[in-house]
Design an enzyme around this catalytic site. Structure first.
Site, PDB file in Angstrom:
ATOM      1  N   HIS A 235       0.844  -1.196   0.000  1.00 46.94           N
ATOM      2  CA  HIS A 235       0.000   0.000   0.000  1.00 46.94           C
ATOM      3  C   HIS A 235       0.881   1.248   0.000  1.00 46.94           C
ATOM      4  CE1 HIS A 235      -2.456  -3.225   1.758  1.00 46.94           C
ATOM      5  NE2 HIS A 235      -3.505  -2.588   1.269  1.00 46.94           N
ATOM      6  N   HIS A 236       0.497   2.230  -0.779  1.00 46.75           N
ATOM      7  CA  HIS A 236       1.260   3.469  -0.867  1.00 46.75           C
ATOM      8  C   HIS A 236       1.384   4.138   0.503  1.00 46.75           C
ATOM      9  CE1 HIS A 236       1.521   7.919  -2.067  1.00 46.75           C
ATOM     10  NE2 HIS A 236       2.686   7.372  -2.374  1.00 46.75           N
ATOM     11  N   GLY A 237       2.588   4.546   0.855  1.00 43.43           N
ATOM     12  CA  GLY A 237       2.846   5.200   2.141  1.00 43.43           C
ATOM     13  C   GLY A 237       2.482   6.669   2.094  1.00 43.43           C
TER      14      GLY A 237
ATOM     15  N   THR B 291      -3.513   6.297  -4.124  1.00 44.02           N
ATOM     16  CA  THR B 291      -2.587   7.384  -4.436  1.00 44.02           C
ATOM     17  C   THR B 291      -1.233   6.796  -4.845  1.00 44.02           C
ATOM     18  OG1 THR B 291      -1.983   7.481  -2.082  1.00 44.02           O
ATOM     19  CG2 THR B 291      -3.671   9.015  -2.839  1.00 44.02           C
TER      20      THR B 291
ATOM     21  N   ASN C 128       7.317   7.534  -7.063  1.00 46.86           N
ATOM     22  CA  ASN C 128       6.319   6.489  -6.889  1.00 46.86           C
ATOM     23  C   ASN C 128       6.402   5.475  -8.025  1.00 46.86           C
ATOM     24  OD1 ASN C 128       4.523   7.309  -4.527  1.00 46.86           O
ATOM     25  ND2 ASN C 128       4.594   9.211  -5.705  1.00 46.86           N
TER      26      ASN C 128
END
Length: 372
Positions: A168-170, A199, A216
């Site tokens: 999961h994106h931090g 995101t 990212n």
């Protein structure tokens, strides 16, 4: 490359507990500690276990807003209430439980920066979704984000690298330091088109003076070892060398592992070993070995202790055989009601050509944004 390594651990980590039906099960941290111990990694003088203490309110306020901290305290005393839209319910003692997680990560910072240890691992940490004013995604206080400001204020660190490999994106860390040029934030995650929090796309590069320092790498569901490591090796080492960090922080969420209950990547223990090994080498090359490893996500109990034990052994420079000790297997079955894993290490996954091609596309996007 050597360096003494600390494992931050307390049985009170089990108190960070949202209840028996919540997907984040604190027993995974206990099982990780016990597997590390049963594999002999705590024997000898180069690796030590350290008992942490809770962070102070002043330390928590390095990242979080006072009004939100007061809300957590209030709901913690009450024993109920929602700290976000519903994924992160309050529970009795939640303020003390999450303060201990933060305190463990800050103690790891102290031990590294004071030269007592080169490396440290907080398996309870990596709560990277919490924002200054709210909880999110099972995270009440954001210990990596607090650590960043702690390192900057107490130790005057001017450049640090934060790598996040949770599925999961931090977002809490990324946006908390989006305009901060002292933080190189690199985040590999399953694409937000398919997974919470939605995101972390290549065009999110950082604002103002930090443009190009927030990177990212969103990945398709089904991405396995080959494509993941191709992207990692093409992108990370050169950028880290160019940044010249004073300390390395890695959030090592185990939910990218194949068969995780909430995410859809197909990584194995081989990817975690390779990533931690490369970051370990870079830490010794760039920042005197200073390396802080956090836990993170991970929702299949047969995966998490293996991933984190392999990562910790790699950080500590220890080689492990493939066996799962029988006493640990019995403990696993007793505590979880599930079958224990049969081996420590996995066989590498074979990649789908589609995910390999998509990784090339993402890297191409990143390169075009960096060139602007």
């Amino acid at each position: 490359m050597g360096g003494r390594t600390a494992l931050l651990y307390s049985e009170k980590f089990l108190d960070y507990n949202f209840g028996p039906f919540h997907p984040l099960r604190p027993v995974r941290v206990k099982l990780t500690h016990d597997l590390i111990q049963s594999k002999g990694l705590l024997d000898g003088d180069s690796v030590k276990t350290t008992l942490p203490s809770a962070a102070s309110e002043e330390e928590i306020l390095l990242f979080h807003e006072k009004e939100y901290v007061r809300l957590v305290q209030k709901y913690s005393e009450k024993g109920s209430g929602l700290l976000d839209a519903g994924d992160t319910p309050a529970f009795k003692g939640c303020f003390e439980a999450t303060s201990l997680v933060v305190g463990a990560s800050l103690e790891a910072c102290d031990k590294i920066m004071n030269g007592e240890f080169a490396h440290a691992f907080n398996p309870s940490g990596g709560l990277h979704h919490a924002h200054p004013e709210r909880a999110s995604g099972f995270c009440i206080f954001n210990d990596p984000a607090v650590c960043v400001n702690y390192l900057k204020t107490k130790y005057k660190v001017k450049r640090l690298v934060y790598l996040d490999i949770d599925a999961h994106h931090g977002d809490g860390v990324m946006y908390g330091f989006y305009n901060d040029p002292s933080v190189l934030d690199i985040d590999f995650h399953e694409s937000g088109k398919f997974l919470f929090p939605g995101t972390g796309f290549p065009d999110e590069m950082g604002g103002s003076d930090a443009k190009g320092l927030k990177l990212n790498v969103p990945l398709l569901p089904g991405t396995g070892d080959e494509a993941y490591l191709k992207a990692f090796h093409k992108l990370v080492p050169d950028i880290v060398r160019g940044f010249r960090p004073e300390i390395t922080l890695v959030q090592c969420g185990a939910d990218g592992h194949a068969s995780d209950r909430l995410a859809h990547l197909r990584l194995t223990t081989n990817t975690y070993k390779e990533v931690v090994s490369e970051m370990h080498n870079l830490a010794h090359e760039q920042c005197k070995g200073r390396f802080l490893l956090f836990g993170g996500g991970g929702y299949t109990l047969a995966n998490v202790p293996r991933v984190w034990t392999v990562a910790f052994a790699t950080l500590a420079g220890k080689k492990l055989d493939n066996g799962i000790p029988e006493p640990w297997s019995r403990e696993f079955r007793k505590r979880t009601g599930e079958d224990p894993p049969s081996a420590l290490h996995d066989k590498p996954t074979n990649d789908d050509p589609k995910t390999n091609g998509e990784v090339d596309n993402v890297l191409g996007e990143l390169a075009s944004y960096l060139a602007k």
